[in-house]
Design a protein around this motif. Structure first.
Motif, PDB file in Angstrom:
ATOM      1  N   ILE A   1       0.873  -0.940   0.100  1.00  0.00           N
ATOM      2  CA  ILE A   1      -0.055  -0.036   0.077  1.00  0.00           C
ATOM      3  C   ILE A   1       1.129   1.295   0.073  1.00  0.00           C
ATOM      4  CG2 ILE A   1      -2.211   1.057   1.188  1.00  0.00           C
ATOM      5  CD1 ILE A   1      -2.380  -1.356   2.647  1.00  0.00           C
ATOM      6  N   PRO A   2       1.634   1.583  -0.975  1.00  0.00           N
ATOM      7  CA  PRO A   2       2.401   2.888  -1.202  1.00  0.00           C
ATOM      8  C   PRO A   2       1.547   3.819  -0.969  1.00  0.00           C
ATOM      9  CG  PRO A   2       2.499   1.542  -3.181  1.00  0.00           C
ATOM     10  CD  PRO A   2       1.663   0.515  -2.173  1.00  0.00           C
ATOM     11  N   GLU A   3       1.851   4.822  -0.567  1.00  0.00           N
ATOM     12  CA  GLU A   3       1.164   6.089  -0.256  1.00  0.00           C
ATOM     13  C   GLU A   3       0.978   6.560  -1.804  1.00  0.00           C
ATOM     14  OE1 GLU A   3       0.508   9.963   2.549  1.00  0.00           O
ATOM     15  OE2 GLU A   3       2.320   8.890   2.658  1.00  0.00           O
ATOM     16  N   GLU A   4       1.881   6.695  -2.753  1.00  0.00           N
ATOM     17  CA  GLU A   4       1.762   7.594  -3.963  1.00  0.00           C
ATOM     18  C   GLU A   4       0.482   6.774  -4.787  1.00  0.00           C
ATOM     19  OE1 GLU A   4       5.321   4.619  -4.504  1.00  0.00           O
ATOM     20  OE2 GLU A   4       4.338   5.806  -2.870  1.00  0.00           O
ATOM     21  N   LEU A   5       0.185   5.413  -4.367  1.00  0.00           N
ATOM     22  CA  LEU A   5      -0.899   4.727  -5.060  1.00  0.00           C
ATOM     23  C   LEU A   5      -2.190   4.780  -4.159  1.00  0.00           C
ATOM     24  CD1 LEU A   5       0.645   1.298  -6.222  1.00  0.00           C
ATOM     25  CD2 LEU A   5       0.214   3.629  -7.587  1.00  0.00           C
ATOM     26  N   PHE A   6      -2.105   5.014  -3.068  1.00  0.00           N
ATOM     27  CA  PHE A   6      -3.188   4.872  -2.153  1.00  0.00           C
ATOM     28  C   PHE A   6      -3.124   6.236  -1.034  1.00  0.00           C
ATOM     29  CE2 PHE A   6      -2.335   0.669  -3.322  1.00  0.00           C
ATOM     30  CZ  PHE A   6      -3.353   0.168  -3.965  1.00  0.00           C
ATOM     31  N   PRO A   7      -3.232   7.323  -1.459  1.00  0.00           N
ATOM     32  CA  PRO A   7      -3.065   8.443  -0.450  1.00  0.00           C
ATOM     33  C   PRO A   7      -4.457   8.548   0.506  1.00  0.00           C
ATOM     34  CG  PRO A   7      -3.730   9.188  -2.719  1.00  0.00           C
ATOM     35  CD  PRO A   7      -3.277   7.663  -2.931  1.00  0.00           C
ATOM     36  N   GLU A   8      -5.535   8.008  -0.108  1.00  0.00           N
ATOM     37  CA  GLU A   8      -6.768   8.058   0.628  1.00  0.00           C
ATOM     38  C   GLU A   8      -6.572   7.308   2.035  1.00  0.00           C
ATOM     39  OE1 GLU A   8      -9.137  10.338   0.495  1.00  0.00           O
ATOM     40  OE2 GLU A   8      -8.298  11.387  -1.430  1.00  0.00           O
ATOM     41  N   ILE A   9      -6.235   5.939   1.794  1.00  0.00           N
ATOM     42  CA  ILE A   9      -6.083   5.048   2.691  1.00  0.00           C
ATOM     43  C   ILE A   9      -4.892   5.582   3.871  1.00  0.00           C
ATOM     44  CG2 ILE A   9      -4.974   2.624   2.927  1.00  0.00           C
ATOM     45  CD1 ILE A   9      -6.662   1.528   0.607  1.00  0.00           C
ATOM     46  N   HIS A  10      -3.761   6.076   3.129  1.00  0.00           N
ATOM     47  CA  HIS A  10      -2.780   6.415   4.108  1.00  0.00           C
ATOM     48  C   HIS A  10      -3.345   7.540   4.844  1.00  0.00           C
ATOM     49  CE1 HIS A  10       1.003   4.479   3.252  1.00  0.00           C
ATOM     50  NE2 HIS A  10       0.376   4.118   2.159  1.00  0.00           N
ATOM     51  N   ARG A  11      -4.374   8.731   4.549  1.00  0.00           N
ATOM     52  CA  ARG A  11      -4.876   9.601   5.120  1.00  0.00           C
ATOM     53  C   ARG A  11      -5.823   9.150   6.181  1.00  0.00           C
ATOM     54  NH1 ARG A  11      -9.399  12.141   4.511  1.00  0.00           N
ATOM     55  NH2 ARG A  11     -10.003  10.873   2.838  1.00  0.00           N
ATOM     56  N   TRP A  12      -6.498   8.334   5.762  1.00  0.00           N
ATOM     57  CA  TRP A  12      -7.695   7.611   6.645  1.00  0.00           C
ATOM     58  C   TRP A  12      -6.758   6.789   7.900  1.00  0.00           C
ATOM     59  CZ3 TRP A  12      -8.260   1.762   6.537  1.00  0.00           C
ATOM     60  CH2 TRP A  12      -9.330   1.335   7.164  1.00  0.00           C
ATOM     61  N   THR A  13      -5.579   6.151   7.648  1.00  0.00           N
ATOM     62  CA  THR A  13      -5.006   5.520   8.706  1.00  0.00           C
ATOM     63  C   THR A  13      -4.366   6.346   9.634  1.00  0.00           C
ATOM     64  OG1 THR A  13      -4.179   3.654   6.929  1.00  0.00           O
ATOM     65  CG2 THR A  13      -2.997   4.048   9.126  1.00  0.00           C
ATOM     66  N   ARG A  14      -4.009   7.543   9.178  1.00  0.00           N
ATOM     67  CA  ARG A  14      -3.548   8.620  10.192  1.00  0.00           C
ATOM     68  C   ARG A  14      -4.637   9.322  10.925  1.00  0.00           C
ATOM     69  NH1 ARG A  14      -0.198   9.901   5.629  1.00  0.00           N
ATOM     70  NH2 ARG A  14      -1.622  11.396   4.686  1.00  0.00           N
ATOM     71  N   ASN A  15      -5.714   9.182  10.504  1.00  0.00           N
ATOM     72  CA  ASN A  15      -7.021   9.768  11.273  1.00  0.00           C
ATOM     73  C   ASN A  15      -7.212   8.687  12.212  1.00  0.00           C
ATOM     74  OD1 ASN A  15      -7.348  11.929   9.650  1.00  0.00           O
ATOM     75  ND2 ASN A  15      -8.710  11.289   8.274  1.00  0.00           N
ATOM     76  N   LEU A  16      -7.023   7.488  11.820  1.00  0.00           N
ATOM     77  CA  LEU A  16      -7.461   6.408  12.752  1.00  0.00           C
ATOM     78  C   LEU A  16      -6.405   6.352  14.072  1.00  0.00           C
ATOM     79  CD1 LEU A  16      -7.957   3.134  10.472  1.00  0.00           C
ATOM     80  CD2 LEU A  16      -9.652   4.369  11.754  1.00  0.00           C
ATOM     81  N   TYR A  17      -5.171   6.683  13.987  1.00  0.00           N
ATOM     82  CA  TYR A  17      -4.187   6.898  14.806  1.00  0.00           C
ATOM     83  C   TYR A  17      -4.415   8.025  15.709  1.00  0.00           C
ATOM     84  CZ  TYR A  17      -0.841   3.108  13.588  1.00  0.00           C
ATOM     85  OH  TYR A  17      -0.053   1.824  13.364  1.00  0.00           O
TER      86      TYR A  17
END
Length: 223
Positions: free
Chosen positions: A178-194
């Motif tokens: 799940i590299p951030e350049e391919l999945f920016p929304e999932i990475h943003r969501w993960t940061r929100n979860l943390y």
């Protein structure tokens, strides 16, 4: 919740399925007794309470026993009304259930089991997994969480499986699926979860988790 209510959870610290039940109980503010289980040396109590699947999680509420994490999540939401996790409208609930099954049945199978089994075909397993994850990526556009502004049913299900379980499985084998350049929304969501206390409380310690993942993968391959 009345004083006489008793809530007990049989779980395992690294199980995404029992961790999601803890998330829901913490979100609802439901006090519960936790019983850690060894999934490789199953206790008589676990076998007694879940004789069909012989797995965690098992929720006992006032003497009534429930199994299967998605079923338990719905039970928790219907029993304790504070901080609802399922959408209030029927269509929203149906779609949350659809995507939850997609995560557990599609992403787990391709991204987890196939990845571990496919010694020489991991590149294909990664590509297939990324195609599935693109579907989740689209669902997050313009939203803090799948549930909108607040964590909901699908966030609880997907968080335990995608960033906190499968990502560490792939990391244990030095793969970045799940590299951030391919999945920016999932990475943003993960940061929100943390940023959410009860979510962070239910994330297994990383190094201990990676060690467990490697050991469990070897068991799975030889099974």
């Amino acid at each position: 919740m009345g004083e006489k209510e008793e809530v007990k959870l049989l779980g395992m610290w690294a199980s995404p399925y029992s961790r999601r039940i803890e998330m829901a109980l913490k979100l609802k503010g439901v006090p519960y007794e936790y019983s850690e289980q060894d999934i490789f040396d199953k206790s008589p109590l676990l076998l007694q309470l879940n004789p069909v699947h012989k797995k965690v999680p098992v929720l006992i509420h006032n003497g009534q026993t429930m199994v299967e994490s998605l079923v338990i999540l719905e039970y928790i939401d219907e029993t304790w009304k504070l901080n609802p996790i399922l959408p209030q409208d029927p269509y929203g609930r149906a779609m949350a259930r659809f995507w939850a099954k997609f995560v557990d049945e599609q992403i787990l199978t391709v991204g987890g089991k196939s990845f571990v089994k496919a010694e020489k075909g991991r590149e294909a397993a990664i590509e297939d997994t990324q195609q599935l994850l693109k579907c989740l990526e689209k669902e997050l556009v313009g939203k803090d969480f799948f549930g909108g502004k607040n964590v909901g049913f699908l966030d609880i299900v997907a968080s335990t499986m995608v960033p906190f379980c499968l990502t560490r499985l792939w990391e244990a084998f030095e793969a970045d699926v799940i590299p951030e350049e391919l999945f920016p929304e999932i990475h943003r969501w993960t940061r929100n979860l943390y940023e959410i206390d009860f979510i962070r409380d239910c994330i297994p310690p990383k190094e201990k988790h990676l060690h467990h993942v490697k050991a469990a993968s070897e068991r799975f391959k030889s099974a």
